[in-house]
Design a protein around this motif. Sequence first.
Motif, PDB file in Angstrom:
ATOM      1  N   VAL A   1       0.825  -1.210   0.000  1.00  0.00           N
ATOM      2  CA  VAL A   1       0.000   0.000   0.000  1.00  0.00           C
ATOM      3  C   VAL A   1       0.859   1.261   0.000  1.00  0.00           C
ATOM      4  O   VAL A   1       0.528   2.252  -0.669  1.00  0.00           O
ATOM      5  N   ASP A   2       1.968   1.244   0.733  1.00  0.00           N
ATOM      6  CA  ASP A   2       2.796   2.448   0.872  1.00  0.00           C
ATOM      7  C   ASP A   2       3.867   2.580  -0.206  1.00  0.00           C
ATOM      8  O   ASP A   2       4.473   3.646  -0.348  1.00  0.00           O
ATOM      9  N   ASP A   3       4.140   1.505  -0.936  1.00  0.00           N
ATOM     10  CA  ASP A   3       5.164   1.583  -1.983  1.00  0.00           C
ATOM     11  C   ASP A   3       4.666   0.992  -3.297  1.00  0.00           C
ATOM     12  O   ASP A   3       5.412   0.393  -4.061  1.00  0.00           O
ATOM     13  N   LEU A   4       3.382   1.182  -3.567  1.00  0.00           N
ATOM     14  CA  LEU A   4       2.751   0.549  -4.727  1.00  0.00           C
ATOM     15  C   LEU A   4       3.337   1.067  -6.029  1.00  0.00           C
ATOM     16  O   LEU A   4       3.455   2.272  -6.249  1.00  0.00           O
ATOM     17  N   GLY A   5       3.715   0.133  -6.893  1.00  0.00           N
ATOM     18  CA  GLY A   5       4.216   0.464  -8.218  1.00  0.00           C
ATOM     19  C   GLY A   5       3.574  -0.422  -9.261  1.00  0.00           C
ATOM     20  O   GLY A   5       2.854  -1.376  -8.930  1.00  0.00           O
ATOM     21  N   PRO A   6       3.819  -0.148 -10.543  1.00  0.00           N
ATOM     22  CA  PRO A   6       3.215  -0.945 -11.616  1.00  0.00           C
ATOM     23  C   PRO A   6       3.493  -2.441 -11.493  1.00  0.00           C
ATOM     24  O   PRO A   6       2.628  -3.263 -11.800  1.00  0.00           O
TER      25      PRO A   6
END
Length: 256
Positions: A221-226
Motif C-alpha cells: 500500500v505504501d510503496d505501490l508500483g506498476p
Amino acid sequence: MKARFLWLDMRATLGERKTLLSVGMMVYAVLVMPVLVAKPPPHVLSALETWFGTSDPFMLSLFIWTDLAMNKAICVLGVVLAGSLILRERETGVLQVLLSKPVSPASYYLARVLSACGVMALLYVGANLAVAPLIARSVPGFRAGVFFASMAVHLFAAFFTVCFSALMAVLIQRRSLAMLVSLLTLMTLVGMAFMGFYNPAWQGISLLNPITQGISVLGHVDDLGPAHVLGPIGILLGINAVVLALGALRVRQLEV
C-alpha cells in the motif's frame, strides 16, 4: 458469432434467479461496509496490527473489504456461476442440441466459462464502484488509486474461482458434489491467503495460492508500483489459462 453468443449467454445468466440472489449478496456487502469500518470487530483490528503493523483507517477499510467481503463473495459467486457448467445442459438434453451445430465441446465450454467470467466482472466491478464513495466518505485518507489497483488485481482472482468451479464440474460430473468440492477448496484457499503475512517463512509457498496473488496489493500500500499490479495479474492470467485448458481438455472426453 462467438461474440454474439457470449453476449446472449451473459444476458441470459444475468436474468437467472441465482444471479439475482448474487446481486443481493453484493448489495448487502456494500451496505454493511460503512458499519464494519465504523465499528470493526476486535479480531480484525488485532490481525491488521499484527500482520501489517498498522491501524491506519484506510488500510483497515481495504482489509475488511478485500477479506471479509470480497474474498468470501468471489468464492460463492464462482461456484454459483460455473459450478454446474455443462452438467445442467447435459441433464436437460440441451447440450446434445447445441453440439449438433458446428461447434466443438471445448469451444462451447470455453465460451460458457468466459461468459461466466463476464458476469463475475460486472457484479464485482459494480460492487466496488458502489462501495468506493461510501468508504471515501467515512474513512479519512482514502486513496482511490490504491483501492482500484487492489480491485483490478483481485478481479483476476475472482476469474480464477469461476475457472476452477467450471473445471471441477467437468472433472467430477456430479453437480452437487462438484459445487461442494469447489466451495470447500476455494474457502480453504481464502483461509490461507494471508498465510505469508502472519508467517513470513511461508511467504514463498503462499504465492502459489491464486487468492494470495489476488490480495497481494495489501502488502504494498505504501510503496505501490506498476510491478505490484501487473505482476500478480500476469501470474493469475497464466493460472487461469492453465485451468481453462484443463477444463477444455476434459470436456472433450465427456459423453454427451
